[in-house]
Design a protein around this motif. Structure first.
Motif, short mmCIF file in Angstrom:
data_model
loop_
_atom_site.label_atom_id
_atom_site.label_comp_id
_atom_site.label_asym_id
_atom_site.label_seq_id
_atom_site.Cartn_x
_atom_site.Cartn_y
_atom_site.Cartn_z
N THR A 77 -10.81 5.53 -10.59
CA THR A 77 -11.45 5.67 -9.28
C THR A 77 -11.02 4.63 -8.26
N LYS A 78 -10.06 3.78 -8.60
CA LYS A 78 -9.58 2.80 -7.64
C LYS A 78 -8.78 3.51 -6.54
N PRO A 79 -8.77 2.94 -5.33
CA PRO A 79 -7.98 3.54 -4.24
C PRO A 79 -6.50 3.64 -4.62
N VAL A 80 -5.82 4.57 -3.97
CA VAL A 80 -4.43 4.85 -4.27
C VAL A 80 -3.56 4.56 -3.04
N ARG A 81 -2.41 3.98 -3.30
CA ARG A 81 -1.39 3.80 -2.28
C ARG A 81 -0.13 4.53 -2.74
N LEU A 82 0.55 5.14 -1.79
CA LEU A 82 1.85 5.75 -2.07
C LEU A 82 2.88 5.09 -1.16
N VAL A 83 4.10 5.01 -1.63
CA VAL A 83 5.19 4.42 -0.86
C VAL A 83 6.00 5.57 -0.25
N VAL A 84 6.22 5.50 1.07
CA VAL A 84 6.99 6.51 1.78
C VAL A 84 8.25 5.83 2.32
N ALA A 85 9.40 6.21 1.77
CA ALA A 85 10.67 5.66 2.22
C ALA A 85 11.42 6.73 3.01
#
Length: 106
Positions: A77-85
């Motif tokens: 349930t922790k927040p999610v980050r995605l990397v956009v290159a």
């Protein structure tokens, strides 16, 4: 969208790329065990596939915006980050996704 009793969140999450440069969407190195991306012909379904930790999108040459159907699976349930290159850019962008809500059973 579904949140299982095992703490796994699955939802459809289409991607829309504006312009014509290639874009790579990926889970950060420290979160790859938690995040699976489901896009493209190789990702058949949440039930049948483990997903990917990185996907490269190649926009259509004849359109200003290119959409891709797909989805994401998140464990915990922790927040999610995605990397956009984005091709041609030196620094990647960080896409922060909301914290998945869990519903308490009554």
């Amino acid at each position: 969208m579904s949140i299982g009793n095992d703490g796994v969140f699955e939802t459809k999450m289409p991607v829309l790329v504006g312009g014509h440069r290639h874009v790579t969407l990926s889970a950060p190195a420290g979160q790859r065990e938690r995040i699976s991306l489901y896009y493209g012909r190789e990702a058949r379904s949440f039930a049948d596939d483990t997903g990917f930790d990185s996907i490269e999108f190649h926009p259509c040459d004849d359109k200003m915006r290119s959409p891709w159907p797909g989805g994401i699976r998140v464990r915990g349930t922790k927040p999610v980050r995605l990397v956009v290159a984005v091709a041609g850019e030196d620094d990647p962008h960080i896409l922060r996704l909301g914290r998945p809500r869990t519903l308490a059973s009554s």
